[in-house]
Write a protein that holds these residues in place. Structure first.
Motif, PDB file in Angstrom:
ATOM      1  N   LYS A 124       0.824  -1.216   0.000  1.00 49.22           N
ATOM      2  CA  LYS A 124       0.000   0.000   0.000  1.00 49.22           C
ATOM      3  C   LYS A 124       0.855   1.262   0.000  1.00 49.22           C
ATOM      4  O   LYS A 124       0.551   2.244  -0.687  1.00 49.22           O
ATOM      5  N   TYR A 125       1.925   1.225   0.783  1.00 48.98           N
ATOM      6  CA  TYR A 125       2.746   2.437   0.942  1.00 48.98           C
ATOM      7  C   TYR A 125       4.110   2.319   0.256  1.00 48.98           C
ATOM      8  O   TYR A 125       5.050   3.031   0.615  1.00 48.98           O
ATOM      9  N   LYS A 126       4.220   1.447  -0.740  1.00 44.98           N
ATOM     10  CA  LYS A 126       5.533   1.205  -1.363  1.00 44.98           C
ATOM     11  C   LYS A 126       6.116   2.474  -1.984  1.00 44.98           C
ATOM     12  O   LYS A 126       7.333   2.685  -1.960  1.00 44.98           O
ATOM     13  N   GLY A 127       5.236   3.323  -2.532  1.00 47.77           N
ATOM     14  CA  GLY A 127       5.707   4.577  -3.134  1.00 47.77           C
ATOM     15  C   GLY A 127       6.395   5.449  -2.103  1.00 47.77           C
ATOM     16  O   GLY A 127       7.484   5.980  -2.351  1.00 47.77           O
ATOM     17  N   TYR A 128       5.783   5.593  -0.944  1.00 47.83           N
ATOM     18  CA  TYR A 128       6.355   6.411   0.117  1.00 47.83           C
ATOM     19  C   TYR A 128       7.643   5.782   0.663  1.00 47.83           C
ATOM     20  O   TYR A 128       8.594   6.490   0.996  1.00 47.83           O
ATOM     21  N   ILE A 129       7.653   4.468   0.751  1.00 46.11           N
ATOM     22  CA  ILE A 129       8.832   3.763   1.250  1.00 46.11           C
ATOM     23  C   ILE A 129      10.028   3.997   0.330  1.00 46.11           C
ATOM     24  O   ILE A 129      11.133   4.320   0.780  1.00 46.11           O
TER      25      ILE A 129
ATOM     26  N   LEU B 119      13.900   7.534 -14.010  1.00 46.37           N
ATOM     27  CA  LEU B 119      12.862   6.635 -13.494  1.00 46.37           C
ATOM     28  C   LEU B 119      12.406   7.046 -12.097  1.00 46.37           C
ATOM     29  O   LEU B 119      11.213   6.976 -11.772  1.00 46.37           O
ATOM     30  N   ILE B 120      13.350   7.479 -11.257  1.00 44.52           N
ATOM     31  CA  ILE B 120      12.996   7.931  -9.908  1.00 44.52           C
ATOM     32  C   ILE B 120      12.069   9.135  -9.989  1.00 44.52           C
ATOM     33  O   ILE B 120      11.023   9.193  -9.328  1.00 44.52           O
ATOM     34  N   ALA B 121      12.466  10.124 -10.810  1.00 46.85           N
ATOM     35  CA  ALA B 121      11.658  11.340 -10.949  1.00 46.85           C
ATOM     36  C   ALA B 121      10.299  11.031 -11.563  1.00 46.85           C
ATOM     37  O   ALA B 121       9.269  11.566 -11.133  1.00 46.85           O
ATOM     38  N   ASN B 122      10.291  10.152 -12.551  1.00 47.75           N
ATOM     39  CA  ASN B 122       9.052   9.786 -13.225  1.00 47.75           C
ATOM     40  C   ASN B 122       8.088   9.069 -12.287  1.00 47.75           C
ATOM     41  O   ASN B 122       6.873   9.256 -12.361  1.00 47.75           O
ATOM     42  N   GLU B 123       8.651   8.299 -11.371  1.00 47.78           N
ATOM     43  CA  GLU B 123       7.833   7.541 -10.420  1.00 47.78           C
ATOM     44  C   GLU B 123       7.186   8.460  -9.378  1.00 47.78           C
ATOM     45  O   GLU B 123       6.012   8.308  -9.033  1.00 47.78           O
ATOM     46  N   PHE B 124       7.935   9.444  -8.891  1.00 52.22           N
ATOM     47  CA  PHE B 124       7.456  10.262  -7.776  1.00 52.22           C
ATOM     48  C   PHE B 124       6.923  11.623  -8.196  1.00 52.22           C
ATOM     49  O   PHE B 124       6.315  12.325  -7.390  1.00 52.22           O
ATOM     50  N   GLY B 125       7.149  12.005  -9.451  1.00 51.54           N
ATOM     51  CA  GLY B 125       6.525  13.206  -9.989  1.00 51.54           C
ATOM     52  C   GLY B 125       7.191  14.518  -9.597  1.00 51.54           C
ATOM     53  O   GLY B 125       8.196  14.567  -8.894  1.00 51.54           O
ATOM     54  N   LYS B 126       6.558  15.581 -10.045  1.00 45.19           N
ATOM     55  CA  LYS B 126       7.116  16.927  -9.892  1.00 45.19           C
ATOM     56  C   LYS B 126       7.275  17.376  -8.432  1.00 45.19           C
ATOM     57  O   LYS B 126       8.267  18.034  -8.094  1.00 45.19           O
ATOM     58  N   PRO B 127       6.327  17.046  -7.532  1.00 43.90           N
ATOM     59  CA  PRO B 127       6.502  17.462  -6.127  1.00 43.90           C
ATOM     60  C   PRO B 127       7.817  16.971  -5.526  1.00 43.90           C
ATOM     61  O   PRO B 127       8.466  17.692  -4.767  1.00 43.90           O
TER      62      PRO B 127
ATOM     63  N   ILE C 106      14.646  16.525 -13.948  1.00 42.11           N
ATOM     64  CA  ILE C 106      13.597  17.353 -14.557  1.00 42.11           C
ATOM     65  C   ILE C 106      13.010  16.658 -15.786  1.00 42.11           C
ATOM     66  O   ILE C 106      11.792  16.686 -16.005  1.00 42.11           O
ATOM     67  N   CYS C 107      13.864  16.024 -16.576  1.00 39.52           N
ATOM     68  CA  CYS C 107      13.378  15.299 -17.762  1.00 39.52           C
ATOM     69  C   CYS C 107      12.442  14.169 -17.374  1.00 39.52           C
ATOM     70  O   CYS C 107      11.518  13.826 -18.118  1.00 39.52           O
ATOM     71  N   GLY C 108      12.660  13.599 -16.186  1.00 40.43           N
ATOM     72  CA  GLY C 108      11.811  12.503 -15.718  1.00 40.43           C
ATOM     73  C   GLY C 108      10.370  12.917 -15.484  1.00 40.43           C
ATOM     74  O   GLY C 108       9.480  12.064 -15.474  1.00 40.43           O
TER      75      GLY C 108
END
Length: 235
Positions: A11-16, A109-117, A161-163
């Motif tokens: 459930k919280y894998k993104g935050y982890i 990939l890291i940036a793409n996964e977690f987004g602009k914030p 940024i490209c991500g």
């Protein structure tokens, strides 16, 4: 109990993962500034450190190159020069290129996964706005190539940024790598000749690299805009 824990992890894998990435950057910053900065700034000390791993020395150097892209505050040029000094211009350049490309893909990939914030937490708003405007000014592939070709620009930050832009991973990987090739192999060549007798050649290369780097830092943004505008007019 175990199933409950597993469900919570899923459930919280993104935050982890986000916490792990941020911890990695913090720990890398601490390790670099307080423990290893003197090694990474000195090719001779870095060579001793790398070669101490024996048959795993190439793998260790490859991993260092990946890390210095993800932890963008580590100066990549010094490590590239050290690669040429340790392994020779050809092999050192190839290992550096492979590690840097791998690190750039990981950053995307890291940036793409977690987004602009997430990206806004580690990259200044000014740099994000600059790249977003530049990407809209012309062919995205051409822009990425230029960003990674011109010395002095914060290339590793651009990967984050490209991500979160609309450029594909494939295009980013190909054109950022092509743009990096000249700088990486010139640095590796310089490193391979560091302790030879041909000081005139080394001084010439060092002066040219320094001038290009300074121009890139001071005028890189304007140079890119002018090239893109000329490219658009020629079409």
């Amino acid at each position: 109990m175990l199933r409950n824990i597993k469900d919570q992890i899923i459930k919280y894998k993104g935050y982890i993962i986000l916490i792990i990435v941020l911890l990695f950057l913090i720990i890398s910053g601490y390790e670099y500034y307080y423990k290893y900065s003197y090694i990474l700034k000195d090719p001779e000390k870095l060579k001793t450190f790398i070669m101490s791993y024996g048959k795993y020395s190439i793998l260790v150097f490859f991993i260092i190159q990946v890390i210095q892209v993800v932890a963008f505050f580590i100066p990549g040029e010094i490590v590239q020069i050290a690669g040429g000094y340790i392994f020779g211009a050809g092999i050192g350049g190839i290992i550096s290129l492979g590690g840097i490309t791998g690190g750039s893909i990981l950053v995307y990939l890291i940036a793409n996964e977690f987004g602009k914030p997430f990206v806004e937490k580690i990259v200044s708003e000014k740099k994000i706005n600059f790249l977003e405007k530049i990407l809209k000014a012309g062919s995205k592939r051409f822009v990425i190539f230029l960003l990674y070709l011109i010395p002095g620009l914060p290339k590793d930050i651009f990967g984050y940024i490209c991500g979160v832009s609309d450029i594909s991973l494939k295009d980013f990987a190909i054109y950022s790598t092509l743009g990096r090739i000249p700088g990486i192999f010139v640095s590796a060549y310089f490193g391979s000749k560091m302790f030879t007798q041909n000081m005139e050649q080394l001084i010439f290369i060092a002066v040219i690299m320094s001038i290009l780097f300074i121009i890139g830092v001071l005028k890189g943004d304007n140079i890119i805009r002018k090239i893109i505008n000329s490219h658009k007019k020629a079409k």
